[in-house]
Design an enzyme around this catalytic site. Structure first.
Site, PDB file in Angstrom:
ATOM      1  CG  ASP A 109      -1.375  71.064  31.976  1.00 39.75           C
ATOM      2  OD1 ASP A 109      -0.418  70.118  32.109  1.00 39.75           O
ATOM      3  OD2 ASP A 109      -1.558  71.851  33.310  1.00 39.75           O
ATOM      4  CE1 TYR A 117       8.409  76.230  30.387  1.00 43.23           C
ATOM      5  CE2 TYR A 117       8.854  74.839  32.306  1.00 43.23           C
ATOM      6  CZ  TYR A 117       8.054  75.317  31.501  1.00 43.23           C
ATOM      7  OH  TYR A 117       6.567  75.040  31.649  1.00 43.23           O
ATOM      8  CG  ASP A 157       3.835  73.688  31.131  1.00 43.62           C
ATOM      9  OD1 ASP A 157       3.815  72.556  31.611  1.00 43.62           O
ATOM     10  OD2 ASP A 157       3.757  74.756  31.554  1.00 43.62           O
ATOM     11  CE  LYS A 174       1.390  84.029  18.163  1.00 43.99           C
ATOM     12  NZ  LYS A 174      -0.169  83.932  17.541  1.00 43.99           N
ATOM     13  CG  ASP A 183      -2.735  81.438  17.587  1.00 43.86           C
ATOM     14  OD1 ASP A 183      -2.085  80.857  16.899  1.00 43.86           O
ATOM     15  OD2 ASP A 183      -3.231  82.641  17.429  1.00 43.86           O
TER      16      ASP A 183
HETATM   17  C1  IPM Z   1       5.175  69.827  33.787  1.00 42.45           C
HETATM   18  C2  IPM Z   1       4.921  71.138  34.996  1.00 42.45           C
HETATM   19  C3  IPM Z   1       6.318  71.733  35.227  1.00 42.45           C
HETATM   20  C4  IPM Z   1       6.744  72.199  33.987  1.00 42.45           C
HETATM   21  C5  IPM Z   1       6.483  72.828  36.371  1.00 42.45           C
HETATM   22  C6  IPM Z   1       5.933  72.230  37.647  1.00 42.45           C
HETATM   23  C7  IPM Z   1       7.990  73.376  36.376  1.00 42.45           C
HETATM   24  O1  IPM Z   1       4.254  71.944  34.863  1.00 42.45           O
HETATM   25  O2  IPM Z   1       5.906  69.238  33.972  1.00 42.45           O
HETATM   26  O3  IPM Z   1       4.336  70.230  33.154  1.00 42.45           O
HETATM   27  O4  IPM Z   1       6.216  73.519  33.652  1.00 42.45           O
HETATM   28  O5  IPM Z   1       7.480  71.846  33.250  1.00 42.45           O
HETATM   29 MG    MG Z   2       2.868  71.494  32.967  1.00 39.31          MG
END
Ligand code: IPM
Ligand code: MG
Length: 357
Positions: free
Chosen positions: A251, A142, A247, A191, A223
Site C-alpha cells: 500500500d 493471516y 500487505d 523483523k 520499520d
Molecule cells: C490486499 C488486501 C487484503 C489483504 C484484505 C482485503 C484481506 O488488503 O489484498 O492487500 O490483506 O491481503
Molecule cells: Mg492490502
C-alpha cells in the site's frame, strides 16, 4: 488461444472495474485472434447476501475449473458486523489458499506521466522507480492460529505468525528468480530483531542467496523499509517479504507511485492458473458512481496474459495503451494530483484505453 476465465467481481467498485478489464481483454482477444470466455462467480459481501457464505463452494470449484481468475474487490460497511470467519475478506484468504497461491507479485512503478500525482519530491523520485514486491500469500499471521483466551489482564485475542522453511524457501526462490530477470537486486524485509519467525526467514533467505551469487542480496527490518521507501525508493528493485509486511508495504509503495488505483497484482502458485486483482479495495464511498479508476484491474488483466498464458505481445498492447492515455493527459479523479481540469469517469477511461488498443 481459447481460454476460460473466472470473474469474481465482488463488492463496491468491484463490478465496475472488472467490467472494464473484461472489455479490454475482449478487445485484445479480438485483435490477436483469441477466444476468451468469462464466467462470473459470487465472492465477498454479495455472496453472503445470496448464499450466506462469503466464498461458496461453487465459486471455488469454478475458479479451479478455469484457466485463470480476475477479481475485483470485496467488503464494505454493510458486512462489517459479520463474525470474523464469515467476513467478505475471509473469502479472499479462502480463495488464495484453495488455489494454492503462495506468491503475490505487486509491481510498483512510477509512470513518468503521473509524476505530479506522487507525493514525493522531484529530487527523491529522480527519473522514477520500478519496484517489484514479492509478498508471501498463504502463510504467516493471516493463516496462523487465532482466537480468544484468558490472559494476564483478563480475556484477550491473539493471532500467530508462523513460517516454515518450506514456505520461506518457495517464496524466496520466486523472488531470486524475479531478481535474476530484472536488475539482480533483492531486499528481504523482516523483523528479525524481534520475531523468531523472522529469524528463520532471514536464515533461510541467506542460505538461498548462496544459490544465486549473481543477485546482490540484502535484508532490512520492516520499520526501516517503510522509511526507506519514501526516503529513497530508487534503491529497491525486488523486495521479498511476509504476508502481513507485504500487505502494508505494498500500500505504501502504491501511494508513492501516485495512486493506489494504478497497482495491479498477480497471485500465483505451482500451476499456471493465477488470480489477478488490483491491490486496492472495494472503495464503498465511490461505488456505483462510475468514478473508480479501472487501470489497476486492466493492468491485472495484462499481468494474467503475461504470467499465466505467456501472451507477451498482448500484455504489452494493453500496457502501452495505458501509457498512451496517461501521456495524453487523461486522468480519473484519483490521478488528478496537482493537475487541473475535468477527470474522466471509469467508463470514459476504459473507452479511451479501448480506442488505443
Ligand atoms: C490486499 C488486501 C487484503 C489483504 C484484505 C482485503 C484481506 O488488503 O489484498 O492487500 O490483506 O491481503
Ligand atoms: Mg492490502
Amino acid at each position: 488461444m481459447e481460454l476460460k476465465i473466472a470473474l469474481l467481481k465482488g463488492d463496491g467498485i468491484g463490478p465496475e472495474i472488472v467490467d472494464s478489464a473484461v472489455a479490454v481483454l475482449e478487445k485484445t482477444a479480438e485483435k490477436f485472434g483469441h477466444k476468451f470466455t468469462f464466467n462470473p462467480y459470487l465472492i465477498g459481501g454479495c455472496a453472503i447476501d445470496e448464499t450466506g457464505l462469503p466464498l461458496p463452494q461453487e465459486t471455488v470449484d469454478g475458479c479451479l475449473a478455469s484457466d485463470s481468475v480476475i477479481l475485483g474487490a470485496v467488503g464494505g460497511p454493510k458486512w462489517d458486523d459479520q463474525p470474523g470467519d464469515n467476513r467478505p475478506e475471509k473469502a479472499l484468504l479462502g480463495i488464495r489458499s484453495a488455489m494454492g497461491l503462495f506468491t503475490n507479485l505487486r509491481p510498483a512503478k512510477l509512470y513518468p506521466a503521473l509524476r505530479g500525482a506522487s507525493p514525493l519530491k522531484d529530487e527523491i523520485v529522480g527519473d522514477g522507480f520500478d519496484i517489484m514486491i514479492v509478498r508471501e500469500l498463504t502463510g504467516g499471521i493471516y493463516f496462523g492460529d487465532r482466537g480468544y483466551r484468558e490472559g494476564k489482564y483478563g480475556q484477550e485475542a491473539f493471532d500467530t505468525e508462523a513460517y516454515s522453511v518450506t514456505e520461506i524457501e518457495r517464496i524466496g526462490k520466486v523472488a531470486f528468480e524475479a531478481a535474476m530477470k530484472r536488475s539482480k537486486r533483492l531486499c528481504s524485509v523482516d523483523k528479525a530483531n524481534v520475531l523468531e519467525s523472522s529469524r528463520l526467514w532471514r536464515k533461510t533467505m541467506h542460505e538461498l542467496s548462496e544459490q544465486y551469487p549473481e543477485v546482490e542480496y540484502r535484508d532490512m527490518f520492516v520499520d526501516n523499509a517503510a522509511m526507506q521507501l519514501v526516503r529513497d525508493p530508487r534503491q529497491f528493485d525486488v523486495i521479498v517479504t511476509s504476508n502481513m509486511f507485504g500487505d502494508i508495504l505494498s500500500d505504501e509503495a502504491s501511494q508513492i507511485t501516485g495512486s493506489i488505483g494504478m497497482l495491479a497484482s498477480a497471485s500465483l502458485g505451482a500451476s499456471k492458473r493465477g488470480l489477478y486483482e488490483p491491490i486496492h479495495g472495494s472503495a464503498p464511498d465511490i461505488a456505483g458512481k462510475n468514478l473508480a479508476n479501472p487501470i489497476a484491474t486492466i493492468l491485472s488483466g495484462a499481468m494474467m496474459l503475461r504470467y499465466s498464458f505467456g501472451l507477451i505481445k498482448e500484455a504489452e498492447t494493453i500496457e502501452n495503451a495505458v501509457d498512451k492515455v496517461l501521456e495524453a493527459g487523461l486522468r480519473t479523479a484519483d490521478l488528478m494530483g496537482t493537475d487541473k481540469g475535468e477527470p474522466l469517469s471509469c467508463t470514459e477511461m476504459t473507452e479511451a484505453i479501448l480506442k488505443v488498443i
